[in-house]
Scaffold this motif. Sequence first.
Motif, mmCIF file in Angstrom:
data_model
loop_
_atom_site.group_PDB
_atom_site.id
_atom_site.type_symbol
_atom_site.label_atom_id
_atom_site.label_comp_id
_atom_site.label_asym_id
_atom_site.label_seq_id
_atom_site.Cartn_x
_atom_site.Cartn_y
_atom_site.Cartn_z
ATOM 1 N N ASP A 1 68.482 5.848 107.262
ATOM 2 C CA ASP A 1 69.314 7.018 106.954
ATOM 3 C C ASP A 1 70.721 6.884 107.542
ATOM 4 O OD1 ASP A 1 67.110 7.966 105.704
ATOM 5 O OD2 ASP A 1 66.647 9.539 107.172
ATOM 6 N N SER B 1 79.190 8.392 104.261
ATOM 7 C CA SER B 1 79.877 9.697 104.275
ATOM 8 C C SER B 1 81.116 9.633 105.155
ATOM 9 C CB SER B 1 78.952 10.798 104.801
ATOM 10 O OG SER B 1 77.828 10.906 104.001
ATOM 11 N N ALA C 1 73.594 6.347 105.016
ATOM 12 C CA ALA C 1 74.229 7.507 104.372
ATOM 13 C C ALA C 1 75.276 8.108 105.314
ATOM 14 C CB ALA C 1 73.173 8.548 103.992
ATOM 15 N N THR C 2 74.976 8.141 106.612
ATOM 16 C CA THR C 2 75.950 8.641 107.595
ATOM 17 C C THR C 2 77.206 7.770 107.568
ATOM 18 O OG1 THR C 2 74.068 9.269 108.968
ATOM 19 C CG2 THR C 2 76.231 9.214 110.053
ATOM 20 N N ALA D 1 75.482 10.965 99.262
ATOM 21 C CA ALA D 1 76.580 10.597 100.179
ATOM 22 C C ALA D 1 77.760 9.985 99.425
ATOM 23 C CB ALA D 1 76.062 9.618 101.236
ATOM 24 N N LEU E 1 69.384 9.993 98.995
ATOM 25 C CA LEU E 1 70.306 10.380 100.070
ATOM 26 C C LEU E 1 71.650 9.666 99.902
ATOM 27 C CD1 LEU E 1 69.984 12.156 102.602
ATOM 28 C CD2 LEU E 1 69.366 10.087 103.881
ATOM 29 N N LEU E 2 71.589 8.385 99.533
ATOM 30 C CA LEU E 2 72.820 7.600 99.353
ATOM 31 C C LEU E 2 73.628 8.123 98.166
ATOM 32 C CD1 LEU E 2 71.404 4.050 100.093
ATOM 33 C CD2 LEU E 2 73.121 5.283 101.444
#
Length: 391
Positions: A79, A86, A82-83, A120, A116-117
């Motif tokens: 995960d 972003s 994705a951080t 993002a 999730l990606l």
Amino acid sequence: MSEAGTTLPRHVYVHVPVCRSKCSYCDFFSLTPDRLPVTSEALVDALVNQARAWAERGVPPAGIDTLYVGGGTPTMLGDGLATLISALAIWAGAESDAEITIEANPESVTPEMLELLAMAGVTRVSLGIQSLDDDELAMLGRAHGASRAIDAARWVTEAGLDLSVDVMCGLPGQSAADWRQTLDRVIATDAGHISVYPLSLEAGTPLAAAVAIGDAPEPDTDVVADMLLEGAAVLKKSGLLRYETANYARPGQESRHNTAYWTGAPYLGVGPGAHGMLTAATARSAGFIVADGVDRVRYAIACSVETGLGIMPEVTVELLDRGESAREDAMLGLRLTRGIDDGLASRAGVTEVLEGLAADGLVVHADGRWATTERGWLLGNEVFSRVWAGE
Ligand code: SF4
């Protein structure tokens, strides 16, 4: 479209130097998790901080057109990827239609991660499949099997992302029928972009060592050429046209990021092992010592987490004058099937070289453009080296 006159880079490459295991043919800079001296979270923070530091060094991102997070295996960040995306997209002021690509390997993607990606901002996934034959994947030391690779490709398209797939030919022991089967199965994934690379035996890799001592057969260059020709024909029939030495796409699915590399556009590189290219003026404002007469600065960040991950990483630099920049643009432009125009050939001082290559049947001149022939495509290194040498 050439962006050689653009001062601030509108393209960013970020290198994530971690892989689940090392493939037998790989000489890219990446570490397995047990050798990575920082946590994934610290790696993400450090990459974002290094990117942000460019603004403090006088290179503010100017609304980027493409962001490419490669490696290594970025999806090993879980995960955290994705951080990272972003934070980078916000830092870079990614334009609403920016192409944001991640490299992924089948063993470390999941449907949830891909969703999730997509949220993002990721638009495109370059999936390292390499082969869809389990024996070949084992020989290559890949961390996935064929069925996982096919699942991963399906998850990418189900998440609404553009799918690009990497495959390799010329593998030790690979027959024409094996290659055709992998091609057919890759085409069946509905990828809009496919990259086809002949295996390259890199010094110091386990596979090169196995070939050197006779434990694996050396790929035959004629067989490899036949596989490349077969690949081009089969992909064309499926609507995937070759637009660059190793790259095929359905119309409109060409990689904008990689096209920037081939058309002389400046780009920032971030992370250990990354490369970047800046105009001399931009490089000066970023603190590089650049003498008069230099036109272009290429830099490579140290292949070391210790020295390549800080906000002022260790770099090696290559300085190009105006003539060298033009020759580089001509050389890289000839990778594209559309080739280069007469103006660039003249600026680069390579018109005579191209005439010599045409006499050898390696390039052709038509409608004011020079482009490689099929023979020139297969003997690309000869074309590129003669153009770069200017003789
Ligand atoms: S996944 Fe890619 S970068 Fe990682 S070891 Fe294999 S070839 Fe190298």
